[in-house]
Scaffold this active site. Structure first.
Site, PDB file in Angstrom:
ATOM      1  N   MET A   1     -22.484  38.997   9.476  1.00 13.36           N
ATOM      2  CA  MET A   1     -21.173  39.279  10.006  1.00 13.36           C
ATOM      3  C   MET A   1     -20.243  39.700   8.868  1.00 13.36           C
ATOM      4  O   MET A   1     -20.537  40.659   8.177  1.00 13.36           O
ATOM      5  CB  MET A   1     -20.656  38.108  10.817  1.00 13.36           C
ATOM      6  N   CYS A   2     -19.185  38.974   8.555  1.00 13.78           N
ATOM      7  CA  CYS A   2     -18.204  39.424   7.566  1.00 13.78           C
ATOM      8  C   CYS A   2     -17.733  38.249   6.728  1.00 13.78           C
ATOM      9  O   CYS A   2     -18.028  37.087   7.020  1.00 13.78           O
ATOM     10  CB  CYS A   2     -16.997  40.067   8.250  1.00 13.78           C
ATOM     11  N   ARG A   3     -16.984  38.556   5.668  1.00 14.72           N
ATOM     12  CA  ARG A   3     -16.308  37.555   4.840  1.00 14.72           C
ATOM     13  C   ARG A   3     -14.860  37.992   4.670  1.00 14.72           C
ATOM     14  O   ARG A   3     -14.587  39.190   4.546  1.00 14.72           O
ATOM     15  CB  ARG A   3     -16.941  37.430   3.464  1.00 14.72           C
TER      16      ARG A   3
END
Length: 277
Positions: A1-3
């Site tokens: 996913m994302c940070r």
């Protein structure tokens, strides 16, 4: 996913949080420890508040670790409130309009997570967007649609209530279409003076989110760190994963909760979706 990360406090050069820590956001773009994906190379974005009426915004489809413009900007721009995001796409195209943060007037929004079977639910959710905000949609992500839905539902007046109503609409649409466990989110949004951060998932197994310990306490714990003497007691960070391995520096955000960060007021409250009436 994302940070992602959100900073509020004494004005700082962006590089202090994006590049300098041992496990900075740029390092996380290649070597995430707590995310679903180790590499977050499907673009990046940074939004910051300064002298203008609206926040500055830089977004690119380049991997954050190799973008020279980001490196240059980070060494020259100082801000008391900024948000940064490195993206790992969950299926929508890698294009600039799909990079976070998203902006509307003075508001910024970024997200880690997904709406399950988004293609199935997208039409219902698009039809719930108010006419005023529909032209603001530029990309194709679930994250941007969550933002404009929250705007439709009153984000500018009541951020926690608007996000609760937004999640309620998503979960109601999922129920109609037989989609299980539709919402997975850690969200940050800001109007330039306050930061709200949310951690929630329908299954109550949400992605990681941490907030920093009070600066005053950190100075006592770690007097050897010069930067802690440069920032005010009100300075705070919210991050997808810790930037440094520093004992006592980080606290996990509770499940199904949201935080409010503003001058002299830091709070954590329970978060519950609000089903549509």
């Amino acid at each position: 996913m994302c940070r992602w990360l959100a900073y509020s406090g004494s004005p700082l050069l962006l590089e202090e949080m994006l590049y300098k820590p041992d496990h900075s956001l740029i390092d996380q773009s290649r070597h995430a420890r707590l995310g679903v994906d180790t590499t977050n190379g499907d673009g990046f974005g940074v939004g910051w508040y300064g002298a203008g009426d609206v926040p500055g915004l830089l977004r690119s489809v380049s991997p954050a670790w190799s973008d020279r413009n980001l490196r240059e900007l980070a060494t020259h721009v100082s801000s008391p409130l900024f948000m940064a995001h490195v993206r790992s796409s969950t299926g929508t195209p890698v294009q600039q309009t799909n990079c976070h943060p998203f902006r509307y007037e003075r508001w910024l929004w970024m997200h880690n997570g997904s709406i399950a079977r988004f293609a199935t639910l997208r039409r219902d959710l698009m039809l719930a967007v108010g006419p005023e905000f529909f032209p603001a949609i530029e990309g194709s992500t679930d994250s941007e649609l969550m933002f404009v839905l929250a705007l439709t539902l009153g984000l500018r007046d009541d951020p926690p209530g608007a996000v609760a109503r937004m999640v309620g609409i998503v979960e109601a649409a999922a129920l109609r279409h037989g989609v299980a466990d539709p919402v997975q989110m850690t969200v940050a949004t800001s109007d330039g003076s306050t930061v709200w951060a949310f951690r929630y998932s329908t299954r109550h197994q949400s992605r990681s989110l941490f907030y920093s310990t009070e600066t005053r306490c950190l100075r006592m714990l770690h007097p050897e760190i010069p930067m802690l003497r440069l920032v005010s007691d009100e300075s705070r960070l919210i991050v997808s994963e810790p930037l440094v391995d520093l004992p006592g520096a980080w606290n996990e955000m509770p499940e199904s909760a949201y935080s409010v960060i503003a001058d002299g007021r830091d709070e954590i409250r329970p978060f519950r979706p609000e089903p549509p009436s």
